[in-house]
Scaffold this motif. Sequence first.
Motif, PDB file in Angstrom:
ATOM      1  N   THR A 177      15.502 -24.568  37.730  1.00 59.25           N
ATOM      2  CA  THR A 177      14.779 -25.517  36.886  1.00 59.25           C
ATOM      3  C   THR A 177      13.280 -25.429  37.132  1.00 59.25           C
ATOM      4  O   THR A 177      12.481 -25.447  36.185  1.00 59.25           O
ATOM      5  N   LEU A 205      16.004 -29.015  30.305  1.00 61.59           N
ATOM      6  CA  LEU A 205      15.683 -28.965  31.736  1.00 61.59           C
ATOM      7  C   LEU A 205      15.626 -30.363  32.333  1.00 61.59           C
ATOM      8  O   LEU A 205      16.034 -30.576  33.489  1.00 61.59           O
ATOM      9  N   LYS A 224      19.126 -31.362  32.973  1.00 64.66           N
ATOM     10  CA  LYS A 224      19.661 -30.678  34.159  1.00 64.66           C
ATOM     11  C   LYS A 224      19.138 -31.323  35.441  1.00 64.66           C
ATOM     12  O   LYS A 224      19.892 -31.522  36.408  1.00 64.66           O
ATOM     13  N   ALA A 225      17.846 -31.664  35.467  1.00 63.43           N
ATOM     14  CA  ALA A 225      17.277 -32.307  36.652  1.00 63.43           C
ATOM     15  C   ALA A 225      17.891 -33.681  36.879  1.00 63.43           C
ATOM     16  O   ALA A 225      18.142 -34.085  38.026  1.00 63.43           O
TER      17      ALA A 225
END
Length: 317
Positions: free
Chosen positions: A141, A180, A183-184
């Motif tokens: 990421t 992203l 995802k984080a």
Amino acid sequence: MLKTYATAHGSGDDAIIWIDLDHPTDAERARAQQLVGAPMPTRESLSEIEASSRLRARDGVLFMSMPTIIHAPDGGPMVVPVGFVLSQHRLVTVRFGPLHAADLLAQRFATPGETPTCSLEAFVSLCEAVVDVLADILEQTAAALKAISASLFRGENPEGRAAIRANRMIRSQLRELGRLGDKASEARDALLGIGRVSDYACEATASWADGAFEARMRTLRQDVASLDDYQVHLEEKVQFLLDAMVGLIGMAQNDIFKFLTIVSIAGIPPTVVVGVYGMNFHFMPELAWPWGYPFGLLLVALSVLIPLAWFKWRGWF
């Protein structure tokens, strides 16, 4: 699916220290319950978010659950629960999706000299593998965010058709930034989960194995804490890039509105000239003048060029 893993020494059910349940059937759950002597959690119980439901002990057996990240069919991250049933003799993992950390631990059992010797060591090794996987996700990421940041702030200022292509690229990057950010966020949920599990297990198993794995458990907790801080940094960077992209898109829109405003203002003087010469009066000096028509066209052209030249001189475009 039920898989059993035993120590390097011993045979039969007594040598089994890890039972991996992947989408278990009722028969497989019953088999694991027979081996461990404790009930196996269901997917519904693993999905509960109360701390009392995720971390509890009964008759010397620890029941723990946490969210973990897997790859969804569309390629994006997806959070699914994974459960641990840990006793001094056996570890049971209950999961409902692919778990890369479990594959890494299975490889250790297949490698001579690296096979865990007890259930606690298998649990610590599995938690370490989970942390390693989450660290890889955060590193990926961070690399993707760095690439987006470089394309936004280190490239040349595009103009003309290049600016149009740049705006399209920013819209594409905005969607990528959203992925992203998801995802984080999913990684943060998983980090919080593994952090709670490791803290709880560290306290509950302090007397197991004569404290042989206390140092590894302490290191595991430190790694989780550092990754949590790093994830917060990534979330801040995602927000910064989001604000920057929104600002760039706003500037592009302002440039469009400025261009339209200049065009509309530059079109007012020729409209006035044409309107004047379009009036139906009988006596007009230029009406019988041989150069009247070219003179009118010249006035129209000058009425457009003079405002545009003035706007350019002022630096408005």
